[in-house]
Design an enzyme around this catalytic site. Sequence first.
Site, PDB file in Angstrom:
ATOM      1  N   GLU A  66       0.848  -1.213   0.000  1.00  0.00           N
ATOM      2  CA  GLU A  66       0.000   0.000   0.000  1.00  0.00           C
ATOM      3  C   GLU A  66       0.877   1.255   0.000  1.00  0.00           C
ATOM      4  OE1 GLU A  66      -3.257  -0.169   2.872  1.00  0.00           O
ATOM      5  OE2 GLU A  66      -4.137  -1.848   1.775  1.00  0.00           O
ATOM      6  N   TYR A  89     -11.154  -4.298   0.002  1.00  0.00           N
ATOM      7  CA  TYR A  89     -11.968  -4.696   1.160  1.00  0.00           C
ATOM      8  C   TYR A  89     -13.414  -4.310   0.859  1.00  0.00           C
ATOM      9  CZ  TYR A  89      -7.754  -5.564   3.893  1.00  0.00           C
ATOM     10  OH  TYR A  89      -6.570  -6.078   4.370  1.00  0.00           O
ATOM     11  N   GLU A  91      -4.769  -8.558  -0.631  1.00  0.00           N
ATOM     12  CA  GLU A  91      -5.578  -8.311   0.572  1.00  0.00           C
ATOM     13  C   GLU A  91      -7.017  -8.138   0.116  1.00  0.00           C
ATOM     14  OE1 GLU A  91      -4.342  -5.329   3.453  1.00  0.00           O
ATOM     15  OE2 GLU A  91      -2.238  -5.747   3.033  1.00  0.00           O
ATOM     16  N   GLN A 105      -7.486 -11.590   7.342  1.00  0.00           N
ATOM     17  CA  GLN A 105      -6.185 -12.205   7.483  1.00  0.00           C
ATOM     18  C   GLN A 105      -6.389 -13.603   8.054  1.00  0.00           C
ATOM     19  OE1 GLN A 105      -3.256  -9.860   9.495  1.00  0.00           O
ATOM     20  NE2 GLN A 105      -3.691  -8.010   8.328  1.00  0.00           N
TER      21      GLN A 105
HETATM   22  O1  AHR Z   1      -5.150  -5.921   6.744  1.00  0.00           O
HETATM   23  C1  AHR Z   1      -5.092  -4.787   7.548  1.00  0.00           C
HETATM   24  C2  AHR Z   1      -4.458  -3.601   6.843  1.00  0.00           C
HETATM   25  O2  AHR Z   1      -5.260  -3.242   5.757  1.00  0.00           O
HETATM   26  C3  AHR Z   1      -3.111  -3.859   6.217  1.00  0.00           C
HETATM   27  O3  AHR Z   1      -2.074  -3.709   7.130  1.00  0.00           O
HETATM   28  C4  AHR Z   1      -3.046  -2.809   5.159  1.00  0.00           C
HETATM   29  O4  AHR Z   1      -2.237  -3.200   4.090  1.00  0.00           O
HETATM   30  C5  AHR Z   1      -4.494  -2.593   4.772  1.00  0.00           C
HETATM   31  O5  AHR Z   1      -4.840  -1.266   4.733  1.00  0.00           O
END
Ligand code: AHR
Length: 495
Positions: free
Chosen positions: A173, A245, A296, A345
């Site tokens: 990121e 996300y 992610e 995660q």
């Molecule tokens: O997964 C949590 C956080 O989300 C990670 O550290 C980051 O890469 C993202 O913003």
Amino acid sequence: MDRIDVILVEPIAEIQPTIYGHFAEHLGECIYGGIWVGEDSTIPNQGGIRLDVVRALSRMRPAVIRWPGGCFADDYHWQDGIGPRAQRPRRVNLHWGEVIETNAFGTEEFIRLCRLVGAAPYICGNVGSGSPREMRDWIEYCNFAGGSTWSEARAANGSSQPHDVTYWGIGNENWGCGGHFTPDDYATEYRRFATFAWSFGGKPIYRIACGPNGNDADWTRRFFTKLRRDYGRAPSIEGYAAHYYCGTAGTATEYTVDQWYELLDKALRMEELVVQQRAVMDTFDPKRSIGLIVDEWGTWHPPAEGRNPRFLWQQNTVRDALVAALTLNIFNNHADKVVMTNIAQAINVLQAVILTEGDKMLVTPTGHVYEMYAPHQGAQAVRTVLQTSAIEYGGQGRRVPQLSASGSQHENNLTLTLVNTHASAPLEVEIRLHGAEADGASGVVLRAADIHAHNTFAAPELVHPVAATPPAVSKGVLHAELSPASVTRLDVALT
Ligand code: AHR
């Protein structure tokens, strides 16, 4: 009745096992407590790594694990995490609550975890606060056969043989916590770091650049323009990783029926990301030699009451399971575009596949989806054509398809994974195969009477897969009934 046509004569691509990847960051209780308990713990462990977690994760066949972050990666200095544990420095974990990072879990411990669960290691390097030299030395430590100071240090730490780490992330990121670069500036950094991210001894190395926040086409265009056009001959780039996300609707465990659909709808936007990001990449890389990765992804609910909000701990219901199943169906269906993904995660953080509390451990509904989808790994994705209806929600014309599916073939077995998104109605599905005949089928289903159902340490197996009623086969057509709010895997024998 909904219908699926499975076009076995139109294979899409092999489903890379690395699509079924995980992510473990030094964040909250993912590493400490979740994976690492230390050799002296009363919790059964092998070399400090808890064995209940090893067994549960192994059942999901984790093809790859990304570590040490996340945002943590760009503030991590790998040399802190090697050598005798008592002498390792104690640092402040900047991003995740300023807790003390003991560095008890470092490179050797991570590699041990990967070996125990059968995963390939994917290490994310530090671009934000590190240097190309630091990353180059880390690769030498892991991959150089012997005779150099770093390879001898590895041997002194118990690993005479190289770790042969193939996957290396060039930052995380970097548009945000990894240094707040513009895409153009990051391309310059990428070029510098990738030049020294060395294939020691000619061993293959896979360099992964930081891609966009969500489906940001501008980041991708500007990054590749700078890397490829403005610089001419660029250093190698093998992978390019976006993050997405889908967030939340309501809270982790409290949501209305509309919010159930709202979150599923947001999860389904992954398809746009995959198709559109790949299309932009294709303009620079028409032969697809650079792999699209989503390293992610997952749900992100509001912090749970009574927990440290920086630890990102959240419960995981059957709704999260459907998010995972819908997303994995998208990845399977685009196996020609996606080469790796890592749900965020692995343990105790965000959309975890496992939760732990002291010596207790449970597999979340999301974890069970990974177990159920494992047969797709390495199989040939096949095209599924769906006729389904849309469910309207929220009163503003928003819609979610009731059925999602993906299929893959391995020898004479067809694996179909199906999601009925309807919160309360079952779904009858007719499945027609093109290119082979069905010679019987069995199935397994993850369902719950309540759309909020989840596993707790008091009831750790409330939501878990059970045998599904086998679909009836008549005149080569399969008839299945999918429970409301469920994920089903059908295993079809082909002739
Ligand atoms: O997964 C949590 C956080 O989300 C990670 O550290 C980051 O890469 C993202 O913003």
